[in-house]
Design a protein around this motif. Structure first.
Motif, PDB file in Angstrom:
ATOM      1  N   SER A  48      50.403  47.214  34.238  1.00  0.00           N
ATOM      2  CA  SER A  48      50.259  48.497  34.912  1.00  0.00           C
ATOM      3  C   SER A  48      48.830  48.976  34.731  1.00  0.00           C
ATOM      4  CB  SER A  48      51.244  49.516  34.337  1.00  0.00           C
ATOM      5  OG  SER A  48      51.086  50.780  34.961  1.00  0.00           O
ATOM      6  N   GLY A  49      48.096  49.032  35.837  1.00  0.00           N
ATOM      7  CA  GLY A  49      46.696  49.435  35.748  1.00  0.00           C
ATOM      8  C   GLY A  49      45.910  48.468  34.883  1.00  0.00           C
ATOM      9  N   GLN A  50      45.282  48.991  33.848  1.00  0.00           N
ATOM     10  CA  GLN A  50      44.472  48.148  32.961  1.00  0.00           C
ATOM     11  C   GLN A  50      45.222  47.766  31.690  1.00  0.00           C
ATOM     12  OE1 GLN A  50      42.373  48.345  35.891  1.00  0.00           O
ATOM     13  NE2 GLN A  50      41.324  47.271  34.258  1.00  0.00           N
ATOM     14  N   THR A  51      46.552  47.905  31.709  1.00  0.00           N
ATOM     15  CA  THR A  51      47.353  47.600  30.519  1.00  0.00           C
ATOM     16  C   THR A  51      48.366  46.510  30.814  1.00  0.00           C
ATOM     17  OG1 THR A  51      47.147  49.885  29.742  1.00  0.00           O
ATOM     18  CG2 THR A  51      48.881  48.547  28.754  1.00  0.00           C
ATOM     19  N   LYS A  88      37.717  46.653  33.245  1.00  0.00           N
ATOM     20  CA  LYS A  88      37.673  47.163  34.607  1.00  0.00           C
ATOM     21  C   LYS A  88      37.548  46.008  35.591  1.00  0.00           C
ATOM     22  CE  LYS A  88      35.254  50.494  37.538  1.00  0.00           C
ATOM     23  NZ  LYS A  88      34.129  51.479  37.621  1.00  0.00           N
ATOM     24  N   ALA A  91      43.313  43.087  36.619  1.00  0.00           N
ATOM     25  CA  ALA A  91      44.632  43.724  36.678  1.00  0.00           C
ATOM     26  C   ALA A  91      45.756  42.694  36.740  1.00  0.00           C
ATOM     27  CB  ALA A  91      44.710  44.656  37.888  1.00  0.00           C
TER      28      ALA A  91
END
Length: 368
Positions: A48-51, A88, A91
């Motif tokens: 999820s996103g950057q996790t 960044k 993903a």
């Protein structure tokens, strides 16, 4: 303290001895993070996103820290949860669990693609610019290719009973699998499509079959066989390459490696090779995919046939030892069994076997 180690051109960061501190390796196209586990367990991943979060079936000691690696900035371990913080622009991640092997504990392996091409196709470690483990992720990716190897043929009929001849069963089921895969857009290469051998010398014959797994980009190599034993033994089993399990008999590998002195010699050589692969990241990736394919094939076959499951095993088979192609060897059943033998002679039962194998391969190739 974490110290860099250069191994075969790959920069590897060695962690401390604590179980929850990872080892990190940077490779062409991806970064790999490895956590040592106390035993083999389940793992599911969510990004999820950057996790990227992995839920394990067991707990690890709490640990967290920063990671100076391409695509990853940090990690945290809290009980059953392992979390990577992605850099960044990154993903995607993929997780798998490798079982304990001789000299190696069980491991959680997380791969994070680090390039545009790697984001489309899961990254695999490479021993050289031309050696990569491949597995297409969708029909939009490169057209997948599968090599089907019907065992025996020609001057070697394999097992024979009152009901079936192995070379015939292997070929019939393989041709049916090819038919199903071709319908779904898979390139299929057959090591043989008639009752023939590739070479009169058994070792050369096996070598020629194995080499087809390295011609072009091959997504999977599937060797199909039929078993034989005493009349009371039955069931389906699926193998991937590795050292034989403790207490496992040697007859199957010796026989499928050519039998007699040739089979004994090849089996000894392959057992040593299996031991040598333990420290090879490329080989570990291949074996991990091979295990996944073997589990899927075995599960599908038992569900489709209701046969006795003899499980997923490792053994030192020569033809499926190629280090860059996910490969399995399927024993469809015992042609020597008074119930299973007649079933293997039936076209309807062969179609059932082929359908189960095809579905497993399509799932492995992520073809819906």
């Amino acid at each position: 303290m974490r110290l860099p180690l250069l191994v075969s051109g790959l920069t590897v960061l060695l962690g401390t001895s604590a179980v929850a501190v990872p080892r990190v390796g940077t490779h062409a196209g991806f970064t790999r993070v490895v956590f040592t586990l106390p035993k083999t367990t389940t793992a599911s991943m969510k990004v999820s996103g950057q996790t990227a979060t992995v839920s394990l079936g067991l707990s690890l000691p709490a640990e967290q820290g920063s990671l100076n690696a391409l695509g990853i900035t940090g990690y945290a371990v809290t009980g059953r949860m392992v979390t990577l913080t992605l850099a960044k622009g990154h993903a995607q991640a993929k997780a798998s669990v490798l079982p304990a092997t001789s000299g190696q504990p069980a491991r959680l392996v997380i791969d994070v693609p680090t390039g545009t091409a790697a984001a489309r196709v899961p990254a695999r470690p490479a021993a050289s610019p031309t050696a990569v483990v491949t597995r297409p992720v969708s029909r939009q990716a490169a057209r997948p290719r599968v090599v089907l190897d019907p065992g025996h043929g020609g001057n070697d009929s394999g097992m024979a009973s009152a009901w079936v001849r192995e070379a015939d069963v292997n070929l019939a089921v393989s041709l049916l699998v090819r038919q199903e895969l071709v319908k779904r857009g898979v390139d299929v290469v057959m090591t043989r499509s008639s009752d023939r051998h590739l070479n009169a010398d058994k070792r050369t014959d096996l070598d020629l079959r194995s080499r087809l797994a390295t011609t072009g980009t091959v997504s999977a190599f599937v060797r199909i066989h039929t078993n034989a034993s005493g009349p009371g033994v039955q069931g389906i089993e699926t193998f991937y390459f590795g050292q034989p399990l403790a207490g496992q008999g040697r007859s199957t590998a010796v026989f499928e490696n050519g039998g007699g002195a040739v089979g004994e010699a090849l089996t000894r050589s392959m057992t040593n090779s299996a031991q040598g692969m333990l420290g090879d990241l490329l080989a570990q990736a291949k074996l991990s995919f091979s295990r996944q394919l073997a589990q899927q094939v075995q599960s599908n076959l038992i569900r489709a046939t209701g046969a006795v499951s003899r499980g997923v095993r490792t053994d030192a088979f020569y033809v499926i030892s190629n280090p860059t192609t996910p490969a399995v060897l399927i024993e469809l059943g015992f042609g020597s069994h008074p119930v299973e033998g007649p079933k293997l002679a039936q076209p309807v039962y062969r179609q059932r076997l082929a359908g189960a194998i095809s579905k497993a391969l399509l799932a492995f190739l992520n073809i819906k």
